[in-house]
Scaffold this motif. Structure first.
Motif, short mmCIF file in Angstrom:
data_model
loop_
_atom_site.label_atom_id
_atom_site.label_comp_id
_atom_site.label_asym_id
_atom_site.label_seq_id
_atom_site.Cartn_x
_atom_site.Cartn_y
_atom_site.Cartn_z
N GLU A 1 9.84 -5.87 -9.10
CA GLU A 1 8.94 -6.86 -8.50
C GLU A 1 8.28 -6.11 -7.27
O GLU A 1 6.97 -6.57 -6.89
N VAL A 2 8.84 -5.26 -6.50
CA VAL A 2 8.52 -4.66 -5.18
C VAL A 2 7.79 -3.40 -5.55
O VAL A 2 7.23 -2.78 -4.63
N ALA A 3 7.81 -2.80 -6.49
CA ALA A 3 7.47 -1.41 -6.75
C ALA A 3 6.90 -1.32 -8.17
O ALA A 3 7.58 -0.55 -8.99
N PRO A 4 5.96 -1.97 -8.49
CA PRO A 4 5.53 -2.01 -9.86
C PRO A 4 5.03 -0.63 -9.98
O PRO A 4 4.54 0.10 -9.34
N ALA A 5 4.73 -0.30 -11.41
CA ALA A 5 4.33 0.95 -11.98
C ALA A 5 2.87 1.03 -11.68
O ALA A 5 2.16 0.15 -11.57
N PRO B 1 12.23 1.64 -12.19
CA PRO B 1 12.42 0.28 -12.58
C PRO B 1 12.38 0.05 -14.07
O PRO B 1 12.94 -1.03 -14.39
N PHE B 2 12.41 1.04 -14.88
CA PHE B 2 12.53 1.02 -16.22
C PHE B 2 13.57 1.69 -16.80
O PHE B 2 13.78 1.67 -17.97
N LEU B 3 14.61 2.20 -15.89
CA LEU B 3 15.65 3.16 -16.51
C LEU B 3 17.10 2.14 -16.70
O LEU B 3 17.13 1.28 -15.88
N SER B 4 17.75 2.32 -17.87
CA SER B 4 19.02 1.59 -17.78
C SER B 4 19.84 2.39 -16.82
O SER B 4 19.63 3.49 -16.25
N THR C 1 0.59 -1.04 0.00
CA THR C 1 0.11 -0.02 -0.01
C THR C 1 0.98 1.11 -0.11
O THR C 1 0.32 2.18 -0.14
N GLU C 2 2.15 1.19 0.17
CA GLU C 2 3.10 2.34 0.17
C GLU C 2 3.22 2.68 -1.30
O GLU C 2 3.41 2.13 -2.19
N SER C 3 3.58 4.35 -1.39
CA SER C 3 3.97 4.61 -2.69
C SER C 3 5.31 4.32 -3.21
O SER C 3 5.95 3.83 -2.12
N PRO C 4 5.46 4.14 -4.29
CA PRO C 4 6.87 3.86 -5.03
C PRO C 4 8.12 4.49 -4.19
O PRO C 4 9.14 4.06 -3.82
N ALA C 5 7.70 6.02 -3.87
CA ALA C 5 8.85 6.49 -3.01
C ALA C 5 8.97 6.20 -2.00
O ALA C 5 10.19 5.81 -1.62
N ARG D 1 11.94 10.27 -8.78
CA ARG D 1 11.43 9.38 -10.08
C ARG D 1 11.23 8.02 -9.74
O ARG D 1 11.33 7.16 -10.79
N ALA D 2 10.52 7.94 -8.95
CA ALA D 2 10.28 6.48 -8.17
C ALA D 2 9.35 5.77 -9.27
O ALA D 2 9.76 4.52 -9.55
N ALA D 3 8.37 6.33 -10.02
CA ALA D 3 7.62 5.53 -10.80
C ALA D 3 8.33 5.02 -12.11
O ALA D 3 8.15 4.13 -12.69
N ASP D 4 9.40 5.82 -12.43
CA ASP D 4 10.05 5.41 -13.76
C ASP D 4 11.32 4.63 -13.62
O ASP D 4 11.72 3.90 -14.53
#
Length: 280
Positions: free
Chosen positions: A78-82, A39-42, A4-8, A34-37
């Protein structure tokens, strides 16, 4: 980490307990913003975002206990899905800045679900006589606003919003007068003078309470209790709605521990009415 926590918030929990270098704190700070982005950054993209080298990102992942950045990124996915991104395509740059600040306020509301840190800070500040309030450069307005209202309920508030060679002297004077704590507002870009001043305050025996833009801000290492509230970065100059609101929340918590706060406010209102101070 709770789903239930935010990505940040989930990212901050991942970083807790690790001794990070200044460069690694910079990477962590950029990831939280930029917590939401993330997991998809190189690793190259994250390095550019944080203004560091790509090997620094790799070393950062290893410092967190991963084999490398790819392993860290897999963990984050896995732990912080978008989360569904708000529809901002039709917003102009001014509206986007407002939307970003609204998101910062949402994160602050989530953090305040546990009121204990703010309540503890309020007790510490209420018990300090005098109470020095520090804020330089970008944070000077935040310190001034807090000090203005705090002076209506606290018997001795001392605003420190100018740097220079006298700053340490004023901190020492507050300590000699009986101060037990100092409140600091610290916002980007962080002046070296603020870090030096907080170091001096701790040497003088003061408990340092800091409102900063991130748990990984440079002032964290010289703060006893740090309360984070993110700034907006979408305009030419940062916006600080969340730090300002957090300052008011902290003021409320301090009032709760000042037994004569309400009486002082009523006395001020009576005097203001007698003087015709405000236009009705």
């Amino acid at each position: 980490m709770s789903g239930t926590e935010s990505p940040a918030a989930r990212l901050q929990a991942l970083f807790e307990g690790h001794r990070l270098t200044p460069t690694q704190r910079r990477i962590a700070h950029s990831m939280v913003r930029r917590a939401a982005d993330v997991p998809f950054l190189s690793s190259v993209e994250l390095a550019e975002l944080a203004g560091v080298s790509q090997p620094s990102v790799t070393r950062f992942a290893v410092a967190l206990g991963f084999d490398g950045y790819p392993a860290l990124r897999r963990h984050l996915r896995e732990v912080a899905p978008a989360e569904p991104a708000p529809e901002t395509g039709s917003y102009n740059e001014y509206q986007q800045a407002v939307e970003a600040e609204i998101e910062n306020l949402r994160h602050l509301a989530e953090a305040l679900a546990d009121p204990e840190p703010v309540q503890r800070a309020g007790r510490v500040l209420a018990g300090s006589r005098p109470l020095p309030v520090l804020g330089l450069r970008a944070a000077a307005a935040q310190a001034h606003g807090f000090a203005y209202f705090a002076a209506k309920v606290h018997p001795d508030v001392r605003l420190l919003n100018e740097g220079g060679t006298m700053l340490h002297d004023r901190i020492d004077a507050a300590a000699r007068a009986g101060a037990s704590a100092l409140l600091c507002f610290a916002l980007p870009r962080h002046p070296r003078e603020v870090v030096d001043a907080l170091t001096r305050a701790k040497e003088a025996g003061l408990t340092v309470v800091t409102v900063a833009d991130s748990p990984f801000a440079p002032v964290a290492k010289v703060s006893d209790l740090l309360l984070p509230a993110a700034v907006g970065t979408g305009l030419a100059f940062d916006t600080a709605c969340a730090p300002m609101l957090l300052g008011r929340v902290l003021l409320e918590a301090m009032c709760d521990d000042l037994p004569d706060a309400q009486a002082r406010l009523e006395e001020f209102d009576a005097k203001a009415a007698a003087r015709g101070l405000f236009v009705e």
